[in-house]
Scaffold this motif. Structure first.
Motif, short mmCIF file in Angstrom:
data_model
loop_
_atom_site.label_atom_id
_atom_site.label_comp_id
_atom_site.label_asym_id
_atom_site.label_seq_id
_atom_site.Cartn_x
_atom_site.Cartn_y
_atom_site.Cartn_z
N LYS A 176 -3.27 -8.00 17.74
CA LYS A 176 -3.54 -6.58 17.98
C LYS A 176 -3.91 -6.32 19.44
O LYS A 176 -4.04 -5.16 19.84
CB LYS A 176 -4.69 -6.11 17.07
N LEU A 177 -4.09 -7.37 20.24
CA LEU A 177 -4.48 -7.19 21.63
C LEU A 177 -3.33 -6.62 22.44
O LEU A 177 -2.15 -6.88 22.15
CB LEU A 177 -4.95 -8.50 22.25
N GLY A 178 -3.69 -5.85 23.47
CA GLY A 178 -2.66 -5.25 24.31
C GLY A 178 -3.15 -4.94 25.70
O GLY A 178 -4.17 -5.49 26.17
N GLU A 179 -2.47 -4.04 26.38
CA GLU A 179 -2.72 -3.70 27.78
C GLU A 179 -4.20 -3.43 28.04
O GLU A 179 -4.84 -2.64 27.35
CB GLU A 179 -1.91 -2.46 28.15
N GLY A 180 -4.75 -4.13 29.04
CA GLY A 180 -6.13 -3.91 29.44
C GLY A 180 -7.15 -4.79 28.74
O GLY A 180 -8.31 -4.84 29.17
N ASP A 181 -6.76 -5.46 27.67
CA ASP A 181 -7.69 -6.35 26.97
C ASP A 181 -7.86 -7.64 27.76
O ASP A 181 -7.00 -8.06 28.54
CB ASP A 181 -7.19 -6.67 25.56
N VAL A 182 -8.99 -8.29 27.52
CA VAL A 182 -9.30 -9.59 28.14
C VAL A 182 -9.60 -10.58 27.02
O VAL A 182 -10.34 -10.25 26.08
CB VAL A 182 -10.51 -9.49 29.09
N LEU A 183 -9.04 -11.78 27.11
CA LEU A 183 -9.24 -12.82 26.10
C LEU A 183 -9.68 -14.11 26.76
O LEU A 183 -9.04 -14.59 27.70
CB LEU A 183 -7.94 -13.05 25.32
N PHE A 184 -10.79 -14.67 26.27
CA PHE A 184 -11.27 -15.97 26.74
C PHE A 184 -10.91 -17.03 25.71
O PHE A 184 -11.30 -16.92 24.54
CB PHE A 184 -12.79 -15.95 26.90
N LEU A 185 -10.18 -18.05 26.13
CA LEU A 185 -9.89 -19.22 25.29
C LEU A 185 -10.65 -20.40 25.90
O LEU A 185 -10.35 -20.82 27.01
CB LEU A 185 -8.39 -19.51 25.27
N SER A 186 -11.63 -20.89 25.16
CA SER A 186 -12.54 -21.88 25.75
C SER A 186 -12.73 -23.08 24.84
O SER A 186 -12.89 -22.93 23.63
CB SER A 186 -13.93 -21.25 26.00
N GLY A 187 -12.71 -24.26 25.44
CA GLY A 187 -13.07 -25.47 24.71
C GLY A 187 -11.91 -26.16 24.03
O GLY A 187 -10.74 -25.81 24.19
N SER A 188 -12.27 -27.16 23.24
CA SER A 188 -11.28 -28.01 22.57
C SER A 188 -10.77 -27.35 21.30
O SER A 188 -11.34 -26.38 20.80
CB SER A 188 -11.88 -29.38 22.26
N ILE A 189 -9.69 -27.91 20.76
CA ILE A 189 -9.12 -27.45 19.50
C ILE A 189 -9.48 -28.47 18.43
O ILE A 189 -9.25 -29.67 18.60
CB ILE A 189 -7.58 -27.31 19.62
N PRO A 190 -10.06 -28.03 17.29
CA PRO A 190 -10.43 -28.98 16.24
C PRO A 190 -9.22 -29.78 15.75
O PRO A 190 -8.09 -29.30 15.76
CB PRO A 190 -10.97 -28.07 15.12
N SER A 191 -9.47 -31.02 15.30
CA SER A 191 -8.38 -31.91 14.90
C SER A 191 -7.59 -31.37 13.71
O SER A 191 -6.43 -31.74 13.51
CB SER A 191 -8.95 -33.29 14.56
N SER A 192 -8.21 -30.48 12.91
CA SER A 192 -7.50 -29.94 11.75
C SER A 192 -6.54 -28.81 12.12
O SER A 192 -5.75 -28.35 11.28
CB SER A 192 -8.51 -29.41 10.72
N MET A 193 -6.57 -28.38 13.37
CA MET A 193 -5.68 -27.30 13.82
C MET A 193 -4.55 -27.87 14.67
O MET A 193 -4.69 -28.93 15.28
CB MET A 193 -6.47 -26.28 14.66
#
Length: 302
Positions: A123-140
Motif C-alpha cells: 500500500k506504500l506509495g509516493e512520499g512514504d519512507v520505509l526502513f528495512l533494518s537487521g537480519s532476516i529470520p531463518s524461517s523466512m
C-alpha cells in the motif's frame, strides 16, 4: 507516512551485574525491560523527535503481546502481524560487560504471514519512507528485502536499508535511498581494513556506483562519513562524550538522518542530525531523547 520493519522483534532485558563471575549465581544491580529490534529502535527515536511512524513485523505469544503493549504505552503505532505458534524473543544484554548479549531465536514465520506483510507494504506509495533494518529470520526467505524493494520499485518510496554484507549488496540494484554500513562491514564487503574517515570514501563511492543513492558510513569513535547523491562528501569526527550504551546507536543515526532530511531536504543538516542522534543514544542509558539529540547537535555545529 514512515514505516519501519522488524521481522523478529524482542523484549530486551538489559541488566548490570557487578563483578560478573562465570559458573556462579550473579545478581543484578540494575535492570530494564524494553521493546527491541532495529526497526523498533528507529520508530522510538523518531517518536522522541516528534515524528510519527508505524512499526511493522511479526510478534508471537505473551512476549509479543508485551512488545505491542509497551510500544502502545510509549506512543509508537504498530501494525504487527500475530504468529500463531512460538514466542517473540527475549534478548539478554549484559551492560557491565560491553557488547555481551544472548539473543533468542524467535518464532517460525510461515509464508502466509509473510504474504500478509507484503500486502501491508504493497500500500506504500509516493512520499512514504520505509526502513528495512537487521537480519532476516531463518524461517523466512533470504531474499525478503529484495522482494519488498522490487515490489515498491518506481513508486516514489524512499527506502532506508541498514543490513550487513549479502543482504545489503543484493538490494543495491533497487537503488535504496540510504544505506548505512559501518567501516568494519564496508571493509568486509571489499576485503580491506578501513580505520580512517578518508579510507572509507572510495569504497562508499563503489556502493553508490552499484546503486545506492546515499551512503552513510558510521565509524564509532572515528565519527562518520556521508556520500550524498550528488557526489558530495561530508565527514565529521565523533562528538565528545562518554560511551554508556552502544545498543541502538546505529538505528538512532539512520532515524536522525531521515528526520533531518525530511525537515530541510539538506544533506549536511541530515548528516549532522544523524551523528547527533547516534552519539546521543551512545551517551545515554536509553535511546536518545529530543533534548539529548539537540545538545549533541549544538556541539557538532558549534
Amino acid at each position: 507516512m514512515i514505516y519501519t520493519v522488524t521481522f523478529n522483534p524482542s523484549l530486551d532485558y538489559i541488566v548490570s551485574v557487578e563483578d560478573f563471575r562465570l559458573g556462579l549465581t550473579n545478581r543484578t544491580s540494575s535492570e530494564m525491560l524494553l521493546p527491541g529490534g532495529k526497526g523498533i529502535n528507529v520508530s522510538t527515536v523518531l517518536m522522541n523527535l516528534g515524528i510519527e511512524s508505524t512499526a511493522l513485523g511479526f510478534t508471537a505469544g505473551f512476549t509479543g503481546d508485551e512488545i505491542t503493549r509497551r510500544l502502545e504505552d510509549m506512543g509508537v503505532k504498530n501494525g504487527f502481524i500475530q504468529v500463531g505458534e512460538g514466542l517473540s524473543r527475549i534478548n539478554l544484554k549484559l551492560k557491565s560487560i560491553d557488547g555481551t548479549e544472548i539473543n533468542g531465536q524467535g518464532p517460525r514465520i510461515g509464508t502466509d504471514k509473510v504474504d500478509m506483510l507484503m500486502k501491508q507494504l504493497g500500500k506504500l506509495g509516493e512520499g512514504d519512507v520505509l526502513f528495512l533494518s537487521g537480519s532476516i529470520p531463518s524461517s523466512m526467505p533470504d531474499d525478503a528485502y529484495q522482494k519488498i524493494m522490487a515490489m515498491l520499485d518506481g513508486r516514489g518510496v524512499r527506502i532506508v536499508v541498514d543490513a550487513t554484507r549479502d543482504l545489503l549488496m543484493k538490494v543495491l540494484p533497487y537503488h535504496p535511498f540510504l544505506i548505512k554500513p559501518n567501516n568494519h562491514e564496508l571493509g568486509e564487503i571489499f576485503g580491506v581494513k578501513l580505520d580512517t574517515r578518508q579510507s572509507v570514501i572510495p569504497y562508499g563511492k563503489k556502493l553508490q556506483e552499484m546503486g545506492a543513492v546515499n551512503v552513510l558510513i558510521s565509524m564509532a569513535g572515528e565519527g562518520a562519513v556521508l556520500i550524498d547523491e550528488n557526489g558530495r562528501v561530508y565527514e565529521e569526527p565523533a562528538p565528545k562524550g562518554k560511551l554508556i550504551n552502544g545498543v541502538g546507536a546505529g538505528d538512532s543515526m539512520v532515524a536522525g538522518f531521515m528526520a533531518g532530511y525530511m525537515e530541510k531536504q539538506d544533506y549536511q543538516y541530515a548528516f549532522h542530525m544523524g551523528i547527533a542522534a547516534g552519539s546521543a543514544s551512545a551517551f545515554s542509558e536509553n535511546l536518545a531523547t529530543r533534548e539529548e539529540i539537540e545538545a549533541v547537535y549544538q556541539q557538532i555545529i558549534g
